[in-house]
Design a protein around this motif. Structure first.
Motif, short mmCIF file in Angstrom:
data_model
loop_
_atom_site.label_atom_id
_atom_site.label_comp_id
_atom_site.label_asym_id
_atom_site.label_seq_id
_atom_site.Cartn_x
_atom_site.Cartn_y
_atom_site.Cartn_z
N ILE A 42 0.84 -1.21 0.00
CA ILE A 42 0.00 0.00 0.00
C ILE A 42 0.87 1.26 0.00
O ILE A 42 0.55 2.25 -0.64
CB ILE A 42 -0.94 0.01 1.24
CG1 ILE A 42 -1.94 -1.13 1.13
CG2 ILE A 42 -1.64 1.35 1.40
CD1 ILE A 42 -2.75 -1.36 2.39
N PHE A 43 2.01 1.19 0.73
CA PHE A 43 2.84 2.37 0.90
C PHE A 43 3.91 2.54 -0.17
O PHE A 43 4.46 3.61 -0.32
CB PHE A 43 3.51 2.35 2.29
CG PHE A 43 2.52 2.48 3.41
CD1 PHE A 43 1.87 3.67 3.63
CD2 PHE A 43 2.24 1.40 4.22
CE1 PHE A 43 0.95 3.80 4.66
CE2 PHE A 43 1.33 1.51 5.26
CZ PHE A 43 0.68 2.72 5.46
N ARG A 44 4.21 1.51 -0.88
CA ARG A 44 5.24 1.59 -1.91
C ARG A 44 4.72 1.02 -3.22
O ARG A 44 3.92 0.09 -3.24
CB ARG A 44 6.50 0.81 -1.51
CG ARG A 44 7.24 1.44 -0.39
CD ARG A 44 7.98 2.64 -0.87
NE ARG A 44 8.69 3.25 0.24
CZ ARG A 44 9.12 4.47 0.24
NH1 ARG A 44 8.95 5.22 -0.79
NH2 ARG A 44 9.75 4.96 1.27
N SER A 45 5.24 1.54 -4.30
CA SER A 45 4.81 1.11 -5.61
C SER A 45 5.34 -0.28 -5.95
O SER A 45 6.54 -0.52 -5.92
CB SER A 45 5.29 2.11 -6.67
OG SER A 45 5.04 1.60 -7.96
N LYS A 46 4.42 -1.17 -6.25
CA LYS A 46 4.80 -2.51 -6.67
C LYS A 46 5.50 -2.47 -8.03
O LYS A 46 6.35 -3.31 -8.32
CB LYS A 46 3.54 -3.38 -6.74
CG LYS A 46 3.80 -4.83 -7.07
CD LYS A 46 2.52 -5.62 -7.09
CE LYS A 46 2.78 -7.02 -7.57
NZ LYS A 46 1.54 -7.78 -7.74
N ASP A 47 5.16 -1.48 -8.82
CA ASP A 47 5.75 -1.36 -10.16
C ASP A 47 7.26 -1.22 -10.11
O ASP A 47 7.98 -1.81 -10.92
CB ASP A 47 5.16 -0.16 -10.91
CG ASP A 47 3.67 -0.31 -11.17
OD1 ASP A 47 3.18 -1.46 -11.18
OD2 ASP A 47 2.99 0.72 -11.36
N ILE A 50 8.82 -4.68 -9.27
CA ILE A 50 8.76 -5.58 -10.43
C ILE A 50 9.76 -5.15 -11.50
O ILE A 50 10.45 -5.98 -12.09
CB ILE A 50 7.32 -5.66 -11.00
CG1 ILE A 50 6.35 -6.23 -9.95
CG2 ILE A 50 7.27 -6.47 -12.29
CD1 ILE A 50 6.71 -7.62 -9.43
N LYS A 51 9.86 -3.85 -11.74
CA LYS A 51 10.82 -3.34 -12.72
C LYS A 51 12.24 -3.74 -12.32
O LYS A 51 13.03 -4.20 -13.15
CB LYS A 51 10.69 -1.82 -12.82
CG LYS A 51 11.55 -1.18 -13.90
CD LYS A 51 11.18 0.28 -14.10
CE LYS A 51 12.14 1.12 -13.29
NZ LYS A 51 11.95 2.56 -13.48
N ASN A 52 12.57 -3.60 -11.03
CA ASN A 52 13.91 -3.96 -10.55
C ASN A 52 14.16 -5.47 -10.65
O ASN A 52 15.27 -5.90 -10.97
CB ASN A 52 14.12 -3.47 -9.13
CG ASN A 52 14.29 -1.96 -9.08
OD1 ASN A 52 14.64 -1.33 -10.07
ND2 ASN A 52 14.01 -1.39 -7.92
N LEU A 53 13.13 -6.27 -10.37
CA LEU A 53 13.28 -7.73 -10.53
C LEU A 53 13.52 -8.08 -11.99
O LEU A 53 14.32 -8.97 -12.30
CB LEU A 53 12.06 -8.46 -9.98
CG LEU A 53 11.92 -8.44 -8.45
CD1 LEU A 53 10.58 -9.04 -8.03
CD2 LEU A 53 13.07 -9.20 -7.80
N ASN A 54 12.83 -7.41 -12.89
CA ASN A 54 13.06 -7.63 -14.32
C ASN A 54 14.48 -7.27 -14.71
O ASN A 54 15.13 -8.00 -15.46
CB ASN A 54 12.05 -6.84 -15.16
CG ASN A 54 10.67 -7.47 -15.14
OD1 ASN A 54 10.52 -8.69 -15.10
ND2 ASN A 54 9.64 -6.63 -15.16
N GLN A 59 12.02 -12.81 -14.28
CA GLN A 59 10.87 -12.37 -15.06
C GLN A 59 9.66 -13.28 -14.90
O GLN A 59 8.57 -12.93 -15.35
CB GLN A 59 11.27 -12.22 -16.52
CG GLN A 59 12.33 -11.14 -16.66
CD GLN A 59 12.88 -11.00 -18.06
OE1 GLN A 59 12.78 -11.89 -18.88
NE2 GLN A 59 13.47 -9.85 -18.33
N ASN A 60 9.83 -14.42 -14.28
CA ASN A 60 8.71 -15.31 -14.04
C ASN A 60 7.78 -14.68 -13.01
O ASN A 60 8.21 -14.32 -11.90
CB ASN A 60 9.22 -16.68 -13.56
CG ASN A 60 8.11 -17.65 -13.27
OD1 ASN A 60 7.40 -17.49 -12.27
ND2 ASN A 60 7.96 -18.64 -14.13
N ALA A 61 6.50 -14.54 -13.35
CA ALA A 61 5.53 -13.85 -12.48
C ALA A 61 5.39 -14.52 -11.12
O ALA A 61 5.28 -13.84 -10.09
CB ALA A 61 4.17 -13.76 -13.17
N ASN A 62 5.42 -15.86 -11.07
CA ASN A 62 5.31 -16.56 -9.79
C ASN A 62 6.54 -16.32 -8.92
O ASN A 62 6.41 -16.12 -7.70
CB ASN A 62 5.11 -18.07 -10.00
CG ASN A 62 3.74 -18.39 -10.56
OD1 ASN A 62 2.78 -17.65 -10.32
ND2 ASN A 62 3.65 -19.47 -11.31
#
Length: 173
Positions: A42-47, A50-54, A59-62
């Motif tokens: 809620i407090f931080r952007s999930k985007d 995910i961008k950093n993990l990419n 890149q696997n969603a699970n």
């Protein structure tokens, strides 16, 4: 509007800190993990995560989902453990939970009297590294970024100075 938000955060977090003191370390850590998992996104952007993990090639969603959940649980535990940070410095029961590898290298650094830079990341309770270095007799200073919340920041700075590392350097622009 930010002032109201910061006051609200201060009240909520102070309440949790008081609760954690009463229920003990282990229960607090477990509750903190749940709090982190629920409220972290809620407090931080999930985007951004995910961008950093990419960028890291994950890149696997699970896999990403699992890493993000574990990350928030970890931050929640760190949050809950702040009320017990003094015990990691003073109590063998707590300090014995910290695994130190290559203590002999720290002794060499200490005796060489040469400047050294230690680099850490936000892995588990990352604050404990500076605490251990100082306890080992190494003249150390920790660089940190002050919290945005001007009501909570003085509390965190006091905890850091008193129990983590006496020399704290605010990161500037």
């Amino acid at each position: 509007m930010k002032t109201f938000r910061y006051i609200f955060e201060y009240i909520i977090i102070s309440g949790f800190f008081i609760l954690f003191k009463f229920i003990g370390y282990e229960k607090s850590s477990n509750i903190g993990a749940k709090i982190g998992k629920i409220f972290g996104p809620i407090f931080r952007s999930k985007d951004i995560v995910i961008k950093n993990l990419n960028y890291a090639g994950i890149q696997n969603a699970n896999d990403q989902k699992k890493i993000v959940e574990e990350m928030w649980e970890n931050y929640g535990r760190i949050f809950a453990e702040y009320m017990f940070i003094e015990k990691f410095r003073t109590s063998p029961k707590f300090s014995n939970q910290i695994i130190i590898e290559n203590q002999d290298e720290l002794e060499k650094i200490k005796s060489s009297n040469k400047p050294v830079i230690f680099v850490s990341g936000h892995f588990n309770n990352f604050e404990l590294m500076a605490m251990h270095l100082e306890k080992s007799g190494i003249d150390v200073a920790a660089v940190y970024r002050p919290l945005n919340n001007s009501f909570l920041n003085p509390i965190m700075e006091k905890i850091r100075r008193k129990y983590i590392c006496k020399k704290q350097i605010k990161k500037g622009i």
